[in-house]
Structures are given as C-alpha cells and as structure tokens.
Write a protein that holds these residues in place. Structure first.
Motif, PDB file in Angstrom:
ATOM      1  N   ILE A 197      -6.534  10.644 -44.588  1.00 41.78           N
ATOM      2  CA  ILE A 197      -6.073   9.640 -43.615  1.00 41.78           C
ATOM      3  C   ILE A 197      -5.720  10.329 -42.304  1.00 41.78           C
ATOM      4  O   ILE A 197      -6.087   9.869 -41.216  1.00 41.78           O
ATOM      5  N   ALA A 198      -4.993  11.467 -42.405  1.00 37.91           N
ATOM      6  CA  ALA A 198      -4.616  12.214 -41.199  1.00 37.91           C
ATOM      7  C   ALA A 198      -5.854  12.730 -40.476  1.00 37.91           C
ATOM      8  O   ALA A 198      -5.947  12.679 -39.250  1.00 37.91           O
ATOM      9  N   TYR A 199      -6.862  13.212 -41.247  1.00 40.94           N
ATOM     10  CA  TYR A 199      -8.079  13.759 -40.652  1.00 40.94           C
ATOM     11  C   TYR A 199      -8.864  12.672 -39.920  1.00 40.94           C
ATOM     12  O   TYR A 199      -9.277  12.858 -38.768  1.00 40.94           O
ATOM     13  N   ILE A 200      -9.060  11.526 -40.605  1.00 42.96           N
ATOM     14  CA  ILE A 200      -9.833  10.441 -39.995  1.00 42.96           C
ATOM     15  C   ILE A 200      -9.117   9.909 -38.758  1.00 42.96           C
ATOM     16  O   ILE A 200      -9.734   9.638 -37.724  1.00 42.96           O
ATOM     17  N   THR A 201      -7.789   9.751 -38.853  1.00 42.75           N
ATOM     18  CA  THR A 201      -7.015   9.245 -37.713  1.00 42.75           C
ATOM     19  C   THR A 201      -7.144  10.174 -36.515  1.00 42.75           C
ATOM     20  O   THR A 201      -7.370   9.732 -35.390  1.00 42.75           O
ATOM     21  N   GLU A 202      -6.978  11.485 -36.755  1.00 33.24           N
ATOM     22  CA  GLU A 202      -7.071  12.453 -35.663  1.00 33.24           C
ATOM     23  C   GLU A 202      -8.467  12.447 -35.048  1.00 33.24           C
ATOM     24  O   GLU A 202      -8.629  12.551 -33.829  1.00 33.24           O
ATOM     25  N   LYS A 203      -9.489  12.319 -35.912  1.00 35.01           N
ATOM     26  CA  LYS A 203     -10.876  12.304 -35.424  1.00 35.01           C
ATOM     27  C   LYS A 203     -11.127  11.069 -34.572  1.00 35.01           C
ATOM     28  O   LYS A 203     -11.766  11.155 -33.520  1.00 35.01           O
ATOM     29  N   LEU A 204     -10.616   9.911 -35.009  1.00 33.47           N
ATOM     30  CA  LEU A 204     -10.828   8.676 -34.254  1.00 33.47           C
ATOM     31  C   LEU A 204     -10.085   8.714 -32.921  1.00 33.47           C
ATOM     32  O   LEU A 204     -10.545   8.148 -31.932  1.00 33.47           O
ATOM     33  N   LEU A 205      -8.921   9.382 -32.892  1.00 35.80           N
ATOM     34  CA  LEU A 205      -8.142   9.460 -31.655  1.00 35.80           C
ATOM     35  C   LEU A 205      -8.890  10.228 -30.565  1.00 35.80           C
ATOM     36  O   LEU A 205      -8.672   9.992 -29.379  1.00 35.80           O
ATOM     37  N   THR A 206      -9.760  11.143 -30.975  1.00 33.66           N
ATOM     38  CA  THR A 206     -10.504  11.929 -29.993  1.00 33.66           C
ATOM     39  C   THR A 206     -11.818  11.271 -29.597  1.00 33.66           C
ATOM     40  O   THR A 206     -12.550  11.799 -28.787  1.00 33.66           O
ATOM     41  N   SER A 207     -12.123  10.103 -30.218  1.00 29.74           N
ATOM     42  CA  SER A 207     -13.357   9.400 -29.877  1.00 29.74           C
ATOM     43  C   SER A 207     -13.066   8.351 -28.820  1.00 29.74           C
ATOM     44  O   SER A 207     -11.918   8.064 -28.501  1.00 29.74           O
ATOM     45  N   GLY A 208     -14.121   7.770 -28.279  1.00 29.78           N
ATOM     46  CA  GLY A 208     -13.967   6.813 -27.182  1.00 29.78           C
ATOM     47  C   GLY A 208     -13.627   5.407 -27.644  1.00 29.78           C
ATOM     48  O   GLY A 208     -14.419   4.492 -27.458  1.00 29.78           O
ATOM     49  N   LEU A 209     -12.462   5.235 -28.253  1.00 29.17           N
ATOM     50  CA  LEU A 209     -12.057   3.907 -28.714  1.00 29.17           C
ATOM     51  C   LEU A 209     -11.265   3.192 -27.630  1.00 29.17           C
ATOM     52  O   LEU A 209     -10.764   3.800 -26.678  1.00 29.17           O
ATOM     53  N   TYR A 210     -11.113   1.900 -27.796  1.00 29.44           N
ATOM     54  CA  TYR A 210     -10.343   1.117 -26.839  1.00 29.44           C
ATOM     55  C   TYR A 210      -8.854   1.450 -26.946  1.00 29.44           C
ATOM     56  O   TYR A 210      -8.371   1.814 -28.025  1.00 29.44           O
ATOM     57  N   PRO A 211      -8.091   1.332 -25.839  1.00 30.42           N
ATOM     58  CA  PRO A 211      -6.674   1.715 -25.826  1.00 30.42           C
ATOM     59  C   PRO A 211      -5.848   1.053 -26.914  1.00 30.42           C
ATOM     60  O   PRO A 211      -5.008   1.691 -27.531  1.00 30.42           O
ATOM     61  N   GLU A 212      -6.082  -0.254 -27.182  1.00 28.67           N
ATOM     62  CA  GLU A 212      -5.264  -0.932 -28.185  1.00 28.67           C
ATOM     63  C   GLU A 212      -5.492  -0.363 -29.577  1.00 28.67           C
ATOM     64  O   GLU A 212      -4.571  -0.297 -30.400  1.00 28.67           O
TER      65      GLU A 212
END
Length: 291
Positions: free
Chosen positions: A186-201
């Motif tokens: 969960i920590a790995y996926i979350t950290e990986k998604l945070l570095t991707s171009g997701l929307y601010p919300e």
C-alpha cells in the motif's frame, strides 16, 4: 480550408472525445473521430440522445452557466466529473460556449476518460477504510494486553499466567508482522502514484492514505517492540533431553521427507538454565531455514 474545417481538424487530433452542440436546439453540430460510435447523421439529433442515450435534456447540463442573460458566451470554462451510462465510463468534462464559424452559438465539450483513475481512487478509499479498522483493532489489542500485563501477579500462578501472556504476545507479534507486510505494498503504490501526474484532489487523498499507512506502521512497530518484552521464564532443563524430544517430534512431522540424526558422544546429562519456549523458537528457525 474553410474555418469550420480548421476547427474540426483541430478537434480530430485530440486524443479525447469532443462534441459540439447548438446552445438553442441542443442538436449535435460536430463530434470528433475519437468520440464517434459509428452513428451517422449526428447533426440530426440532440446531444443528450447521441452522447448520453437520454430521451430528455440532461439534469447536469451546464449550458445556462456558460452564457449570459442575453445569450452570449460568458467566457467561463466549467470542469466536472460525469458518469456516462451509455458506455459505462467516467469522464472529466471541460465545457465552454463559443461562436461556431457559421455564427451559431454552441458549447463544446472535451471529455477525458478517467475510469481508471476513478477505479484507483475507489481502491485507495477502500484501503484507507481497511487501515482505519486495522489501526483500531491494534489499539484495542494493545489496551487489552496492557490490562492483562498489569493484572499479572508474582505468585504461584505467575508461571502459568506469564506463559499465557507469552503465547498471546507471540500471536499478536505475528499478527503485527503480517499487518506490516500488508502495509508495504500500500505504501509503495501510494508513493508511486504520488509521483505520477494525477489530479490534485486525488493526490490529496493519496496523502491521507500515506499518512494513515505511516501511522499504522508506527503502531505496528510499537506492538512488535512491546511483544519482544515478553516475560522470559528460565528453568533448569537437560539440554540433551530437550534436543532428543524436539527431533523426535520433528521426525514425525517430516516423516518420509527428511531424516533427523542426533549423535551423542556419551550418556551425560547437561543441565542449563534457559527459556523453553524461546529455545524452541530458535530451533524452529534453524530447522525451517535449513530444509
């Protein structure tokens, strides 16, 4: 190339669905190549039928928010998320009113498919809820352990009670290790998604998940350290007899798979002080790591 063709060419190269609708009649004026569903004569019907499969104007229609009271473009751009039941997908829709080259007042809609992002968002929300439940259970277990530990008295029943506590602490320690392993992906996926171009919300929600994982990990580490302080009960035992009994037990368990041989040089008995449970755990680790 006329002006209308220029508009259509620009919209056709976009990798998102785009449609243009007449503000007055709601009839489709244009649908780009990405958004076409093999329907012909798109301009002969309304946007709510062609795009959304409805038989009446959509309740979420934003046209009145895109024009002035005298029916002129107001220059506003509205962005919202919408689920299209016609193709079972989520879209982030960007709409604005403009004048089409033929002079008609229209609104264009750029529809970006965000179905995968919505799926990830839902999974993260579920993971966050699971983490909260796990954290609560860990806190409850810690409170119960503290109560049980404080209730132990140095008495004739000390050894029995301490042994029960040690078993419970060992169980809780194993659970804590398991929960810690669950937190890792969960920590790995979350950290990986945070570095991707997701929307601010979505990033804000990811930060909440990340903080919950960190808090959960801190609680779990506290539990592991707590369990490592289990009462050690030392007694005098014959270490040779202990090894013989232990190997006899394992021989039955691994019957037909492995052979355990213990050679003694003589029949001497060797008595030492040790904690039976902890020594068994050490031997278990040695056996498991060697076969």
């Amino acid at each position: 190339m006329n002006e209308t063709k220029i508009f259509e060419t620009l919209f056709d190269v976009l990798p998102f669905g785009v449609y243009v609708a007449d503000v007055d009649t709601l009839n489709i004026v244009y649908v780009n190549e990405h958004f076409k569903r093999g329907t012909e004569n798109l301009s002969d019907d309304s946007c709510y039928k062609i795009i959304y499969g409805n038989d009446r104007p959509c309740i979420f229609c934003k046209i009145n928010e895109l024009i002035t009271s005298d029916r002129q473009p107001n220059g506003k751009t509205i962005i919202f998320d919408n689920f299209n039941e016609l193709d079972d997908k989520w879209y982030r829709v960007e709409e604005r009113s403009i004048y089409w080259p033929n002079g008609k007042l229209v609104k264009y809609s750029i529809c970006v498919d965000i179905s995968e992002l919505k799926s990830v968002q839902n999974q993260l929300s579920e993971s966050h809820a699971d983490l909260l439940i796990k954290n609560k259970k860990i806190e409850e277990a810690k409170e119960k352990l503290n109560l049980l530990y404080n209730e132990l008295k140095i008495s004739k029943e000390r050894e029995l009670k301490a042994e029960k506590l040690r078993v419970l602490l060992n169980l809780v320690g194993n659970i804590a290790h398991h929960l810690n392993n669950l937190n890792t992906p969960i920590a790995y996926i979350t950290e990986k998604l945070l570095t991707s171009g997701l929307y601010p919300e979505i990033k804000r929600e990811l930060e909440i998940i990340k903080n919950s994982v960190n808090k959960s990990s801190q609680i779990i580490q506290s539990m592991i350290q707590y369990c490592q302080k289990a009462i050690i009960l030392k007694k005098t035992f014959d270490i040779v007899r202990f090894i013989e009994d232990y190997l006899a037990e394992k021989k039955q368990y691994y019957e037909g798979q492995y052979e355990f041989i213990f050679n003694k040089s003589d029949n001497r008995e060797i008595y030492i002080d040790f904690d039976m449970q902890m020594l068994r755990q050490c031997f278990d680790n040695i056996v498991k790591n060697s076969i």
